[in-house]
Design a protein around this motif. Structure first.
Motif, PDB file in Angstrom:
ATOM      1  N   TRP A  71       0.835  -1.214   0.000  1.00  0.00           N
ATOM      2  CA  TRP A  71       0.000   0.000   0.000  1.00  0.00           C
ATOM      3  C   TRP A  71       0.862   1.254   0.000  1.00  0.00           C
ATOM      4  O   TRP A  71       0.607   2.204  -0.750  1.00  0.00           O
ATOM      5  CB  TRP A  71      -0.932  -0.025   1.216  1.00  0.00           C
ATOM      6  CG  TRP A  71      -1.714   1.235   1.407  1.00  0.00           C
ATOM      7  CD1 TRP A  71      -2.591   1.802   0.537  1.00  0.00           C
ATOM      8  CD2 TRP A  71      -1.675   2.096   2.552  1.00  0.00           C
ATOM      9  NE1 TRP A  71      -3.120   2.956   1.068  1.00  0.00           N
ATOM     10  CE2 TRP A  71      -2.568   3.160   2.305  1.00  0.00           C
ATOM     11  CE3 TRP A  71      -0.990   2.055   3.764  1.00  0.00           C
ATOM     12  CZ2 TRP A  71      -2.781   4.181   3.227  1.00  0.00           C
ATOM     13  CZ3 TRP A  71      -1.205   3.064   4.693  1.00  0.00           C
ATOM     14  CH2 TRP A  71      -2.082   4.118   4.420  1.00  0.00           C
ATOM     15  N   CYS A  72       1.896   1.285   0.820  1.00  0.00           N
ATOM     16  CA  CYS A  72       2.770   2.455   0.886  1.00  0.00           C
ATOM     17  C   CYS A  72       3.499   2.682  -0.434  1.00  0.00           C
ATOM     18  O   CYS A  72       3.617   3.818  -0.904  1.00  0.00           O
ATOM     19  CB  CYS A  72       3.786   2.294   2.018  1.00  0.00           C
ATOM     20  SG  CYS A  72       3.083   2.399   3.676  1.00  0.00           S
ATOM     21  N   LEU A  73       3.979   1.607  -1.038  1.00  0.00           N
ATOM     22  CA  LEU A  73       4.684   1.739  -2.313  1.00  0.00           C
ATOM     23  C   LEU A  73       3.732   2.186  -3.411  1.00  0.00           C
ATOM     24  O   LEU A  73       4.087   3.024  -4.258  1.00  0.00           O
ATOM     25  CB  LEU A  73       5.349   0.415  -2.680  1.00  0.00           C
ATOM     26  CG  LEU A  73       6.495  -0.021  -1.756  1.00  0.00           C
ATOM     27  CD1 LEU A  73       7.003  -1.393  -2.170  1.00  0.00           C
ATOM     28  CD2 LEU A  73       7.633   1.003  -1.774  1.00  0.00           C
ATOM     29  N   TYR A  74       2.515   1.656  -3.403  1.00  0.00           N
ATOM     30  CA  TYR A  74       1.515   2.058  -4.398  1.00  0.00           C
ATOM     31  C   TYR A  74       1.178   3.542  -4.256  1.00  0.00           C
ATOM     32  O   TYR A  74       0.949   4.242  -5.247  1.00  0.00           O
ATOM     33  CB  TYR A  74       0.258   1.216  -4.244  1.00  0.00           C
ATOM     34  CG  TYR A  74      -0.858   1.589  -5.180  1.00  0.00           C
ATOM     35  CD1 TYR A  74      -0.825   1.196  -6.516  1.00  0.00           C
ATOM     36  CD2 TYR A  74      -1.941   2.349  -4.732  1.00  0.00           C
ATOM     37  CE1 TYR A  74      -1.841   1.556  -7.394  1.00  0.00           C
ATOM     38  CE2 TYR A  74      -2.961   2.709  -5.597  1.00  0.00           C
ATOM     39  CZ  TYR A  74      -2.905   2.306  -6.927  1.00  0.00           C
ATOM     40  OH  TYR A  74      -3.909   2.657  -7.786  1.00  0.00           O
ATOM     41  N   ALA A  75       1.143   4.021  -3.000  1.00  0.00           N
ATOM     42  CA  ALA A  75       0.830   5.424  -2.731  1.00  0.00           C
ATOM     43  C   ALA A  75       2.066   6.316  -2.839  1.00  0.00           C
ATOM     44  O   ALA A  75       2.008   7.498  -2.478  1.00  0.00           O
ATOM     45  CB  ALA A  75       0.225   5.551  -1.336  1.00  0.00           C
ATOM     46  N   LEU A  76       3.175   5.767  -3.342  1.00  0.00           N
ATOM     47  CA  LEU A  76       4.420   6.505  -3.504  1.00  0.00           C
ATOM     48  C   LEU A  76       4.912   7.078  -2.178  1.00  0.00           C
ATOM     49  O   LEU A  76       5.299   8.254  -2.069  1.00  0.00           O
ATOM     50  CB  LEU A  76       4.243   7.627  -4.539  1.00  0.00           C
ATOM     51  CG  LEU A  76       3.796   7.174  -5.934  1.00  0.00           C
ATOM     52  CD1 LEU A  76       3.636   8.363  -6.863  1.00  0.00           C
ATOM     53  CD2 LEU A  76       4.786   6.172  -6.509  1.00  0.00           C
ATOM     54  N   ARG A  77       4.894   6.218  -1.160  1.00  0.00           N
ATOM     55  CA  ARG A  77       5.371   6.601   0.179  1.00  0.00           C
ATOM     56  C   ARG A  77       6.486   5.638   0.588  1.00  0.00           C
ATOM     57  O   ARG A  77       6.324   4.817   1.480  1.00  0.00           O
ATOM     58  CB  ARG A  77       4.200   6.567   1.179  1.00  0.00           C
ATOM     59  CG  ARG A  77       3.127   7.599   0.878  1.00  0.00           C
ATOM     60  CD  ARG A  77       1.816   7.318   1.600  1.00  0.00           C
ATOM     61  NE  ARG A  77       1.937   7.306   3.048  1.00  0.00           N
ATOM     62  CZ  ARG A  77       0.898   7.122   3.878  1.00  0.00           C
ATOM     63  NH1 ARG A  77      -0.324   6.950   3.382  1.00  0.00           N
ATOM     64  NH2 ARG A  77       1.073   7.109   5.184  1.00  0.00           N
TER      65      ARG A  77
END
Length: 198
Positions: A71-77
């Motif tokens: 989720w974090c990688l998908y949200a560019l975090r």
């Protein structure tokens, strides 16, 4: 300078976990509180107690952490994804390799303070609470508190831990994850602000 409640909470949790650990360091016997908790839970069905500790198992927690990373990688975090890895990871390793041998509290043939299962679950919950915002954060915190109470009942009822082990695990996990979060916040690159008129 703004008031930094996470830093204050981390310090309080660290001091409380240390103080509680020193009280029981090298001890093999339950405290009065531990004995009372064991008596209150005695007789609960074994199957129910086993169900209550499921949220602490690696096969439950690791998929949750994996989903948070995705989720974090998908949200560019990416820094939040790193936080998901390091927060619980450092908490669990420090507890297993440093704190348990340091405090040397035994239950049978097992080092039990702070509770490793509790550290794993609470660290994951704190990470989740810090990653979400608004109403989602409130709901996550409430659900987390309910899960923690259920886990405490299960751990004590099954004889895995004393209640004070669970309390110590909770305190240390909160401290460790907040400390990792604070460090990563300092290391993360700041966004470039463009002044109006440039």
């Amino acid at each position: 300078m703004p008031f930094r409640w996470p830093a204050l909470l981390a310090v309080v949790c660290a001091l409380c976990a240390l103080a509680l650990g020193l009280v029981f360091a090298g001890d093999h016997a339950p405290s009065g509180l531990d004995t009372a908790a064991q008596s209150a839970i005695a007789g609960w069905p074994h199957g129910l107690l086993r169900a209550l500790v499921l949220p602490t198992e690696p096969y439950v927690l690791l998929p949750v952490l994996a989903l948070l990373i995705v989720w974090c990688l998908y949200a560019l975090r990416p820094w939040d994804a790193l936080f998901v890895v390091l927060g619980p990871g450092i908490a669990v390793m420090a507890n297993t390799w440093a704190l348990k041998p340091l405090f040397d509290r035994w239950k049978g043939a097992t080092l039990v303070y702070p509770s490793g299962h509790t550290v794993s679950m609470v660290a994951t919950l704190v990470v989740l609470v810090l990653l979400v915002h608004g109403l989602a954060r409130t709901i996550t915190a409430i659900v987390g508190a309910v899960l923690l109470a259920a886990v405490a009942i299960g751990m004590v009822g099954l004889g895995y831990h004393y209640l004070t082990d669970v309390v110590g695990g909770t305190l240390f996990a909160v401290f460790a994850v907040l400390a990792v979060r604070g460090l990563l916040t300092r290391l993360a690159p700041r966004p470039v602000r463009v002044r109006s008129g440039d």
